[in-house]
Design an enzyme around this catalytic site. Sequence first.
Site, PDB file in Angstrom:
ATOM      1  N   ALA A  18      -3.660  -0.089   8.907  1.00 22.96           N
ATOM      2  CA  ALA A  18      -5.206   0.178   8.999  1.00 22.96           C
ATOM      3  C   ALA A  18      -5.261   1.071   9.999  1.00 22.96           C
ATOM      4  O   ALA A  18      -6.255   1.918   9.941  1.00 22.96           O
ATOM      5  CB  ALA A  18      -5.747  -1.463   9.094  1.00 22.96           C
ATOM      6  N   LYS A  68       0.802  -1.353  -0.005  1.00 24.60           N
ATOM      7  CA  LYS A  68       0.012  -0.009   0.002  1.00 24.60           C
ATOM      8  C   LYS A  68       0.846   1.458   0.101  1.00 24.60           C
ATOM      9  O   LYS A  68       0.442   2.620  -0.339  1.00 24.60           O
ATOM     10  CB  LYS A  68      -0.717  -0.061   1.108  1.00 24.60           C
ATOM     11  CG  LYS A  68      -2.101  -0.873   1.244  1.00 24.60           C
ATOM     12  CD  LYS A  68      -3.015  -0.819   2.207  1.00 24.60           C
ATOM     13  CE  LYS A  68      -4.125  -1.826   2.275  1.00 24.60           C
ATOM     14  NZ  LYS A  68      -5.048  -1.534   3.242  1.00 24.60           N
ATOM     15  N   ASP A  98      -9.997   2.874   2.586  1.00 18.87           N
ATOM     16  CA  ASP A  98     -10.069   2.345   3.738  1.00 18.87           C
ATOM     17  C   ASP A  98     -10.607   3.022   4.849  1.00 18.87           C
ATOM     18  O   ASP A  98     -11.678   2.835   5.683  1.00 18.87           O
ATOM     19  CB  ASP A  98      -8.869   1.870   4.287  1.00 18.87           C
ATOM     20  CG  ASP A  98      -8.186   0.611   3.900  1.00 18.87           C
ATOM     21  OD1 ASP A  98      -9.041  -0.323   3.198  1.00 18.87           O
ATOM     22  OD2 ASP A  98      -6.935   0.610   3.918  1.00 18.87           O
TER      23      ASP A  98
HETATM   24  P1  NAP Z   1       0.020  -3.958  10.063  1.00 20.81           P
HETATM   25  O1  NAP Z   1       0.564  -2.764   9.503  1.00 20.81           O
HETATM   26  O2  NAP Z   1       1.057  -4.925   9.962  1.00 20.81           O
HETATM   27  O3  NAP Z   1      -0.235  -3.678  11.717  1.00 20.81           O
HETATM   28  C1  NAP Z   1      -0.374  -4.712  12.614  1.00 20.81           C
HETATM   29  C2  NAP Z   1      -0.964  -3.889  13.826  1.00 20.81           C
HETATM   30  O4  NAP Z   1      -1.446  -5.038  14.536  1.00 20.81           O
HETATM   31  C3  NAP Z   1       0.414  -3.347  14.486  1.00 20.81           C
HETATM   32  O5  NAP Z   1      -0.269  -2.378  15.383  1.00 20.81           O
HETATM   33  C4  NAP Z   1       0.651  -4.490  15.547  1.00 20.81           C
HETATM   34  O6  NAP Z   1       1.437  -3.806  16.804  1.00 20.81           O
HETATM   35  C5  NAP Z   1      -0.345  -5.055  15.838  1.00 20.81           C
HETATM   36  N1  NAP Z   1      -0.406  -6.636  16.432  1.00 20.81           N
HETATM   37  C6  NAP Z   1       0.028  -7.586  15.589  1.00 20.81           C
HETATM   38  N2  NAP Z   1      -0.179  -8.697  16.179  1.00 20.81           N
HETATM   39  C7  NAP Z   1      -0.596  -8.444  17.261  1.00 20.81           C
HETATM   40  C8  NAP Z   1      -0.911  -9.293  18.614  1.00 20.81           C
HETATM   41  N3  NAP Z   1      -0.662 -10.411  18.619  1.00 20.81           N
HETATM   42  N4  NAP Z   1      -1.277  -8.603  19.564  1.00 20.81           N
HETATM   43  C9  NAP Z   1      -1.238  -7.281  19.709  1.00 20.81           C
HETATM   44  N5  NAP Z   1      -1.208  -6.349  18.593  1.00 20.81           N
HETATM   45  C10 NAP Z   1      -0.928  -7.028  17.545  1.00 20.81           C
HETATM   46  O7  NAP Z   1      -1.247  -4.629   9.723  1.00 20.81           O
HETATM   47  P2  NAP Z   1      -2.647  -3.673   9.011  1.00 20.81           P
HETATM   48  O8  NAP Z   1      -2.492  -3.512   7.519  1.00 20.81           O
HETATM   49  O9  NAP Z   1      -2.674  -2.326  10.105  1.00 20.81           O
HETATM   50  O10 NAP Z   1      -3.698  -4.688   9.261  1.00 20.81           O
HETATM   51  C11 NAP Z   1      -4.309  -4.870  10.456  1.00 20.81           C
HETATM   52  C12 NAP Z   1      -5.683  -6.042  10.593  1.00 20.81           C
HETATM   53  O11 NAP Z   1      -6.627  -5.218   9.852  1.00 20.81           O
HETATM   54  C13 NAP Z   1      -5.358  -7.228   9.464  1.00 20.81           C
HETATM   55  O12 NAP Z   1      -6.083  -7.991  10.069  1.00 20.81           O
HETATM   56  C14 NAP Z   1      -6.170  -6.749   8.137  1.00 20.81           C
HETATM   57  O13 NAP Z   1      -6.679  -7.715   7.768  1.00 20.81           O
HETATM   58  C15 NAP Z   1      -7.153  -5.628   8.890  1.00 20.81           C
HETATM   59  N6  NAP Z   1      -7.712  -4.992   7.646  1.00 20.81           N
HETATM   60  C16 NAP Z   1      -8.808  -4.980   7.554  1.00 20.81           C
HETATM   61  C17 NAP Z   1      -9.727  -4.101   6.694  1.00 20.81           C
HETATM   62  C18 NAP Z   1     -11.207  -4.248   6.356  1.00 20.81           C
HETATM   63  O14 NAP Z   1     -11.466  -3.661   5.246  1.00 20.81           O
HETATM   64  N7  NAP Z   1     -11.769  -4.973   7.107  1.00 20.81           N
HETATM   65  C19 NAP Z   1      -8.835  -3.293   5.795  1.00 20.81           C
HETATM   66  C20 NAP Z   1      -7.588  -3.173   6.191  1.00 20.81           C
HETATM   67  C21 NAP Z   1      -6.912  -4.125   7.058  1.00 20.81           C
HETATM   68  P3  NAP Z   1       2.847  -3.681  16.716  1.00 20.81           P
HETATM   69  O15 NAP Z   1       3.151  -2.452  16.266  1.00 20.81           O
HETATM   70  O16 NAP Z   1       3.294  -3.831  18.226  1.00 20.81           O
HETATM   71  O17 NAP Z   1       3.656  -4.540  15.881  1.00 20.81           O
END
Ligand code: NAP
Length: 283
Positions: free
Chosen positions: A135, A71, A107
């Site tokens: 996200a 992204k 988003d």
């Molecule tokens: P990302 O950039 O990799 O960020 C991941 C986030 O989750 C970070 O804040 C990370 O914390 C935290 N995290 C990961 N594992 C964790 C755990 N076990 N316990 C607590 N915190 C944890 O990913 P992203 O793009 O933001 O996506 C996050 C989620 O949103 C994904 O599941 C994705 O599928 C979903 N999403 C959904 C939509 C939708 O349309 N519904 C759209 C976009 C994303 P740290 O900073 O400490 O590593």
Amino acid sequence: MKIDADMKTYALIGNPVTKSSSPFIHNYVFDFLDQNKTYIAHNVAKANLANSIKGIKALGYGGINVTIPYKIDVIEYLNDLDASAKKIGAVNTIKIVDGKLIGYNTDGIGFLDMLEENEVRLRGKKVLILGAGGAARAVAITLASSQISHLSIRNRTYEKADLLIEELIQANKDVVFTNASKRQNLREFDIVVNATAAGMFPHVEEVPIDLALTNENAILCDIVYKPHLTKFLKLGIEKGHKVIYGIEMLIAQALASQEIWQDIKIDKVAIKRNLLEKIELEL
Ligand code: NAP
């Protein structure tokens, strides 16, 4: 769908995309609108990102979605960004206009549409976002210019929440922004959003927060959509919380992409209702 020389192709690029629900959603939209268009998913290796974008442009695709992990990386290959992508600093939708690639981000609007469809009013509300990744950032930056009164970020890595808060403070002086990563009382928040990857398949037993810290009247939103019923939402339902499922944001951001690509207004409520009946939700 009729596969012929006129059929327009749309696609998702990311890695991995094999389990993505986007092809189902977008192909459903084309069917619903009775359009001879198709949407496919391309698993793209990082070394091939630049060539993939060139190919998509050369082959005349109708539009592109971009997902993890590209992204931000994709921005350097685009000709321009619209205001949503500039504000969020990431692109999930590319429109091809006169051979030029324009980046958008749906988003944030998808998140707001999801709240609106669930009749969640934002005026004066205190919102807690769990997570400080891509996200969480899209949701936080979008909420920062809404009518909420307080936005707090809670993240496993404290410093990342702090960096996001610093940026949000610059964006809007009228909202109170705080880092709640170390707080043990979160009862003041009206809405709690899980924007972490905790609970996402295959880590389905993970919960992003201990619900005992939150207000029992708080609305819980999970943007994780695989599984549909995350442990966070399951525990919330058991405690009597109103909950909102991640699939709703996924559908809302997809419909926003369609409106951008096709320059049309879609009957989002009707399509979403039908889609939710048809889509295979992984429980
Ligand atoms: P990302 O950039 O990799 O960020 C991941 C986030 O989750 C970070 O804040 C990370 O914390 C935290 N995290 C990961 N594992 C964790 C755990 N076990 N316990 C607590 N915190 C944890 O990913 P992203 O793009 O933001 O996506 C996050 C989620 O949103 C994904 O599941 C994705 O599928 C979903 N999403 C959904 C939509 C939708 O349309 N519904 C759209 C976009 C994303 P740290 O900073 O400490 O590593």
